[in-house]
Design a protein around this motif. Structure first.
Motif, PDB file in Angstrom:
ATOM      1  N   GLY A 297       0.817  -1.216   0.000  1.00 48.61           N
ATOM      2  CA  GLY A 297       0.000   0.000   0.000  1.00 48.61           C
ATOM      3  C   GLY A 297       0.848   1.264   0.000  1.00 48.61           C
ATOM      4  N   VAL A 298       1.941   1.246   0.758  1.00 48.07           N
ATOM      5  CA  VAL A 298       2.854   2.396   0.769  1.00 48.07           C
ATOM      6  C   VAL A 298       3.466   2.582  -0.619  1.00 48.07           C
ATOM      7  CG1 VAL A 298       5.033   3.271   1.682  1.00 48.07           C
ATOM      8  CG2 VAL A 298       3.364   2.261   3.236  1.00 48.07           C
ATOM      9  N   LEU A 299       3.915   1.488  -1.218  1.00 46.59           N
ATOM     10  CA  LEU A 299       4.525   1.577  -2.543  1.00 46.59           C
ATOM     11  C   LEU A 299       3.528   2.050  -3.598  1.00 46.59           C
ATOM     12  CD1 LEU A 299       6.732  -1.632  -2.556  1.00 46.59           C
ATOM     13  CD2 LEU A 299       7.481   0.734  -2.360  1.00 46.59           C
ATOM     14  N   LEU A 300       2.324   1.543  -3.567  1.00 49.49           N
ATOM     15  CA  LEU A 300       1.317   1.969  -4.542  1.00 49.49           C
ATOM     16  C   LEU A 300       0.932   3.428  -4.347  1.00 49.49           C
ATOM     17  CD1 LEU A 300      -0.993  -1.163  -4.793  1.00 49.49           C
ATOM     18  CD2 LEU A 300       0.656  -0.327  -6.458  1.00 49.49           C
ATOM     19  N   GLY A 301       0.862   3.864  -3.098  1.00 48.91           N
ATOM     20  CA  GLY A 301       0.613   5.278  -2.832  1.00 48.91           C
ATOM     21  C   GLY A 301       1.727   6.153  -3.389  1.00 48.91           C
ATOM     22  N   GLY A 302       2.962   5.685  -3.274  1.00 47.38           N
ATOM     23  CA  GLY A 302       4.092   6.413  -3.837  1.00 47.38           C
ATOM     24  C   GLY A 302       4.032   6.488  -5.352  1.00 47.38           C
ATOM     25  N   ILE A 303       3.632   5.389  -5.983  1.00 46.76           N
ATOM     26  CA  ILE A 303       3.485   5.389  -7.437  1.00 46.76           C
ATOM     27  C   ILE A 303       2.391   6.355  -7.856  1.00 46.76           C
ATOM     28  CG2 ILE A 303       2.748   3.971  -9.396  1.00 46.76           C
ATOM     29  CD1 ILE A 303       4.157   1.607  -7.980  1.00 46.76           C
ATOM     30  N   TRP A 304       1.279   6.307  -7.147  1.00 52.75           N
ATOM     31  CA  TRP A 304       0.151   7.176  -7.449  1.00 52.75           C
ATOM     32  C   TRP A 304       0.556   8.651  -7.310  1.00 52.75           C
ATOM     33  CZ3 TRP A 304      -5.142   6.308  -4.573  1.00 52.75           C
ATOM     34  CH2 TRP A 304      -6.164   6.908  -5.285  1.00 52.75           C
ATOM     35  N   THR A 305       1.262   8.961  -6.243  1.00 49.54           N
ATOM     36  CA  THR A 305       1.724  10.330  -6.022  1.00 49.54           C
ATOM     37  C   THR A 305       2.701  10.759  -7.114  1.00 49.54           C
ATOM     38  OG1 THR A 305       1.441  10.087  -3.635  1.00 49.54           O
ATOM     39  CG2 THR A 305       2.877  11.856  -4.378  1.00 49.54           C
ATOM     40  N   SER A 306       3.629   9.881  -7.453  1.00 47.90           N
ATOM     41  CA  SER A 306       4.621  10.247  -8.467  1.00 47.90           C
ATOM     42  C   SER A 306       3.989  10.443  -9.839  1.00 47.90           C
ATOM     43  CB  SER A 306       5.733   9.200  -8.530  1.00 47.90           C
ATOM     44  OG  SER A 306       5.229   7.963  -8.977  1.00 47.90           O
ATOM     45  N   ILE A 307       2.953   9.705 -10.155  1.00 49.51           N
ATOM     46  CA  ILE A 307       2.236   9.924 -11.419  1.00 49.51           C
ATOM     47  C   ILE A 307       1.629  11.315 -11.428  1.00 49.51           C
ATOM     48  CG2 ILE A 307       0.196   9.239 -12.742  1.00 49.51           C
ATOM     49  CD1 ILE A 307       0.884   6.326 -11.990  1.00 49.51           C
ATOM     50  N   GLY A 308       1.022  11.708 -10.312  1.00 55.81           N
ATOM     51  CA  GLY A 308       0.434  13.043 -10.232  1.00 55.81           C
ATOM     52  C   GLY A 308       1.478  14.147 -10.321  1.00 55.81           C
ATOM     53  N   ILE A 309       2.592  13.972  -9.632  1.00 56.24           N
ATOM     54  CA  ILE A 309       3.656  14.979  -9.675  1.00 56.24           C
ATOM     55  C   ILE A 309       4.245  15.069 -11.083  1.00 56.24           C
ATOM     56  CG2 ILE A 309       5.980  15.525  -8.833  1.00 56.24           C
ATOM     57  CD1 ILE A 309       5.050  14.407  -6.103  1.00 56.24           C
ATOM     58  N   HIS A 310       4.394  13.919 -11.727  1.00 52.85           N
ATOM     59  CA  HIS A 310       4.902  13.918 -13.096  1.00 52.85           C
ATOM     60  C   HIS A 310       3.930  14.660 -14.015  1.00 52.85           C
ATOM     61  CE1 HIS A 310       5.460  12.235 -17.174  1.00 52.85           C
ATOM     62  NE2 HIS A 310       6.742  12.350 -16.849  1.00 52.85           N
ATOM     63  N   GLY A 311       2.646  14.429 -13.838  1.00 51.80           N
ATOM     64  CA  GLY A 311       1.655  15.140 -14.650  1.00 51.80           C
ATOM     65  C   GLY A 311       1.700  16.639 -14.425  1.00 51.80           C
ATOM     66  N   ILE A 312       1.897  17.041 -13.188  1.00 45.49           N
ATOM     67  CA  ILE A 312       1.978  18.473 -12.879  1.00 45.49           C
ATOM     68  C   ILE A 312       3.244  19.069 -13.496  1.00 45.49           C
ATOM     69  CG2 ILE A 312       2.348  20.114 -10.994  1.00 45.49           C
ATOM     70  CD1 ILE A 312       0.436  18.350  -9.307  1.00 45.49           C
ATOM     71  N   CYS A 313       4.354  18.355 -13.408  1.00 47.85           N
ATOM     72  CA  CYS A 313       5.631  18.878 -13.916  1.00 47.85           C
ATOM     73  C   CYS A 313       5.680  18.938 -15.441  1.00 47.85           C
ATOM     74  CB  CYS A 313       6.794  18.037 -13.409  1.00 47.85           C
ATOM     75  SG  CYS A 313       7.076  18.209 -11.649  1.00 47.85           S
ATOM     76  N   THR A 314       4.927  18.102 -16.117  1.00 47.69           N
ATOM     77  CA  THR A 314       4.975  18.087 -17.582  1.00 47.69           C
ATOM     78  C   THR A 314       3.888  18.938 -18.215  1.00 47.69           C
ATOM     79  OG1 THR A 314       3.662  16.040 -17.637  1.00 47.69           O
ATOM     80  CG2 THR A 314       6.072  15.827 -17.667  1.00 47.69           C
ATOM     81  N   GLN A 315       3.175  19.716 -17.448  1.00 49.24           N
ATOM     82  CA  GLN A 315       2.176  20.615 -18.021  1.00 49.24           C
ATOM     83  C   GLN A 315       2.861  21.693 -18.829  1.00 49.24           C
ATOM     84  OE1 GLN A 315      -0.522  22.340 -15.240  1.00 49.24           O
ATOM     85  NE2 GLN A 315      -1.040  20.419 -14.297  1.00 49.24           N
TER      86      GLN A 315
END
Length: 96
Positions: A73-91
Motif C-alpha cells: 500500500g505504501v509503494l502503490l501510494g508512492g506510485i500514485w503520487t509520483s504519477i500526479g507529480i509527473h503530470g503536474i511537472c509536464t504541463q
C-alpha cells in the motif's frame, strides 16, 4: 484547472495512501516483533507441544502477511503520487 485536478485526484490521495498504510505497517511491525518473540519463547520452553508452536507460528505468519500488504500500500501510494507529480511537472507553461 488541470493542476487542481491532478492535485486532487492523484497527489493528495497518493499521499493519504502512503500515510495510512505507513501507519498500519508500523502497527503491524510491532505486532510481528511480539509474535516472533512469542514463537521463540514457545519453541524454547521445555513443555512445548507441536500445537502450541503451530499456533504461535500462524500468528507470526498473519502479521508477516499484514506487513507485506501494508508495505505494498505504501509503494502503490508512492506510485500514485509520483504519477500526479509527473503530470503536474509536464504541463505546458503558460506564456506571459
Amino acid at each position: 484547472m488541470r493542476f487542481t485536478l491532478l492535485l486532487l485526484t492523484t497527489v493528495l490521495p497518493g499521499l493519504a495512501a502512503i500515510v495510512v498504510s505507513g501507519y498500519f505497517v508500523m502497527v503491524d511491525w510491532v505486532a510481528l516483533s511480539q509474535a516472533h518473540a512469542r514463537v521463540e519463547q514457545v519453541a524454547q520452553s521445555p513443555d512445548r507441544t507441536i500445537e502450541a508452536i503451530s499456533i504461535a507460528q500462524q500468528a507470526e505468519t498473519r502479521h508477516r502477511i499484514n506487513c507485506f500488504a501494508e508495505g505494498v500500500g505504501v509503494l502503490l501510494g508512492g506510485i500514485w503520487t509520483s504519477i500526479g507529480i509527473h503530470g503536474i511537472c509536464t504541463q505546458p507553461r503558460k506564456s506571459r
